[in-house]
Scaffold this motif. Sequence first.
Motif, short mmCIF file in Angstrom:
data_model
loop_
_atom_site.label_atom_id
_atom_site.label_comp_id
_atom_site.label_asym_id
_atom_site.label_seq_id
_atom_site.Cartn_x
_atom_site.Cartn_y
_atom_site.Cartn_z
N PHE A 58 13.90 -10.81 -5.60
CA PHE A 58 13.88 -9.38 -5.34
C PHE A 58 12.46 -8.83 -5.41
CE2 PHE A 58 14.11 -4.95 -6.68
CZ PHE A 58 14.92 -4.44 -5.69
N ARG A 59 11.69 -9.32 -6.38
CA ARG A 59 10.29 -8.87 -6.48
C ARG A 59 9.54 -9.18 -5.19
NH1 ARG A 59 5.90 -11.77 -7.54
NH2 ARG A 59 7.18 -13.56 -8.14
N ALA A 60 9.75 -10.41 -4.69
CA ALA A 60 9.08 -10.79 -3.45
C ALA A 60 9.53 -9.91 -2.29
CB ALA A 60 9.36 -12.26 -3.14
N ALA A 61 10.82 -9.56 -2.26
CA ALA A 61 11.34 -8.75 -1.16
C ALA A 61 10.76 -7.34 -1.19
CB ALA A 61 12.87 -8.70 -1.25
N VAL A 62 10.77 -6.70 -2.37
CA VAL A 62 10.28 -5.33 -2.47
C VAL A 62 8.79 -5.24 -2.14
CG1 VAL A 62 9.82 -3.43 -4.06
CG2 VAL A 62 12.05 -4.54 -4.06
N PHE A 63 8.01 -6.13 -2.75
CA PHE A 63 6.58 -6.07 -2.50
C PHE A 63 6.25 -6.51 -1.08
CE2 PHE A 63 6.48 -6.17 -7.18
CZ PHE A 63 5.68 -5.05 -7.39
N GLY A 64 7.04 -7.42 -0.53
CA GLY A 64 6.83 -7.81 0.85
C GLY A 64 7.05 -6.65 1.80
N ALA A 65 8.14 -5.91 1.60
CA ALA A 65 8.44 -4.76 2.46
C ALA A 65 7.36 -3.69 2.34
CB ALA A 65 9.81 -4.18 2.10
N ASN A 66 6.94 -3.40 1.12
CA ASN A 66 5.90 -2.37 0.94
C ASN A 66 4.58 -2.79 1.56
OD1 ASN A 66 6.90 -0.02 -0.58
ND2 ASN A 66 7.49 -1.54 -2.09
N ASP A 67 4.21 -4.05 1.39
CA ASP A 67 2.97 -4.53 1.99
C ASP A 67 3.02 -4.44 3.50
OD1 ASP A 67 1.86 -5.00 -0.44
OD2 ASP A 67 2.13 -7.17 -0.42
N GLY A 68 4.19 -4.80 4.07
CA GLY A 68 4.33 -4.72 5.52
C GLY A 68 4.20 -3.30 6.02
N LEU A 69 4.86 -2.36 5.33
CA LEU A 69 4.79 -0.96 5.73
C LEU A 69 3.37 -0.43 5.69
CD1 LEU A 69 7.90 0.31 3.73
CD2 LEU A 69 7.66 0.43 6.21
N VAL A 70 2.70 -0.63 4.56
CA VAL A 70 1.38 -0.02 4.36
C VAL A 70 0.33 -0.70 5.22
CG1 VAL A 70 -0.42 0.46 2.67
CG2 VAL A 70 1.98 0.77 2.05
N SER A 71 0.30 -2.04 5.20
CA SER A 71 -0.78 -2.74 5.91
C SER A 71 -0.69 -2.54 7.41
CB SER A 71 -0.77 -4.23 5.56
OG SER A 71 0.42 -4.84 6.03
N ASN A 72 0.54 -2.60 7.97
CA ASN A 72 0.63 -2.47 9.42
C ASN A 72 0.49 -1.01 9.87
OD1 ASN A 72 0.63 -4.57 11.25
ND2 ASN A 72 2.68 -4.13 12.01
N LEU A 73 0.93 -0.07 9.03
CA LEU A 73 0.66 1.33 9.38
C LEU A 73 -0.84 1.60 9.39
CD1 LEU A 73 1.67 4.22 9.92
CD2 LEU A 73 1.60 4.60 7.44
N ALA A 74 -1.54 1.09 8.37
CA ALA A 74 -2.99 1.28 8.34
C ALA A 74 -3.66 0.63 9.54
CB ALA A 74 -3.55 0.69 7.04
N LEU A 75 -3.18 -0.56 9.92
CA LEU A 75 -3.75 -1.26 11.06
C LEU A 75 -3.50 -0.49 12.36
CD1 LEU A 75 -5.17 -3.87 12.03
CD2 LEU A 75 -2.90 -4.91 12.22
#
Length: 368
Positions: free
Chosen positions: A148-165
């Motif tokens: 679950f930790r991997a899932a939550v942080f994975g989703a947040n990283d995807g949201l933030v990093s690709n939005l910034a990109l």
Amino acid sequence: MLMTVPERRAVPQEPSYKLIHRWQRHLANERLEERVYRSLADRKTGQEREILLGLADAEHRHQQHWITLLGPHAERRRLPDLGTLILSVLGRMFGSVFVLALAQQSETSSPYDSDWYATDAMAADEKIHAEVVRALAARSRAKLSGNFRAAVFGANDGLVSNLALVLGVGAAGVSTGTILLTGISGLLAGALSMGAGEYVSVRSQRELLEASTPDPESRTAIAALDIDANELALVFRARGMDTDEAEAAAAEAIRTASHPGGRHGLHVPAEGEHEELGTGLGAASSSFCFFASGAVIPILPYMFGMSGYPAIILAAVLVGLALLFTGGVVGVLSGRAPLPRALRQLAIGYGAAAVTFALGLLFGTAIG
């Protein structure tokens, strides 16, 4: 400093409408909380079931207090507080971990400390209930702490990093096709990187734990040890026992070594004892999938043919909603109010995206 419980007031002979309404709301909360605990108990067995039934019985006792105060007004049914209703709905939808996390928050913020007409025992009960639920919730959280930790942080990283990109290259004034290609490349690169990183991280943690686990073969040597020169005591001393304790533990281990099924003190974890870490492949696949699911949201407007500032604004709104959701879920599971965690997540995500957007504008102006 010791907390003082407010002095309880005598019950008025003719309670006001406002007071009756408050007591009815307390009664409704207690009734729903009892149902929630009994519903959870139906899904459990053994000691955990008994604990939940004990909490339900306590909530039933509290109901009797408000029924006595209300008298004939107890027949009027009121809706519980919004938080208690949410607790019940999420329990039916998502299972015990969400319910226990919300129940912990609900019990911690009980109004009985400041309510003049609740008894001191009821206020004390709620404090103890909070600690009971905290302990039960900790068990459920432990089961989620790996994948679950991997899932939550994975989703947040995807949201933030690709939005910034996407915002960065979009602000620079490049074509829609280039933005979409950049977003897809960022999605794949980030998901692969997250998956590989989680696999290595979880595998490394498991290997470190396994390196600290006693060798099962060492137990076969216990029965043949020289009692007069007992080096087994050194094992227990190395694990933190003092000399006398180590000697006693070693003597007990040697005594029981000859008995079939005896425990020798050299504890070797059974298979699955370290499962709270999750598996390497499980963490990697969760991280990959959830990073990708988060990273695809900022490029959705471009995938459907939008361009320019409308696409940028829609991408930011979609990601903002997703960040509020993931932040709120983390808040709920941590036993804390979800809204502050959701807003914190939103602020961090938008802050990172704003930086790259500003850089994209500067870069676009410089090359324009």
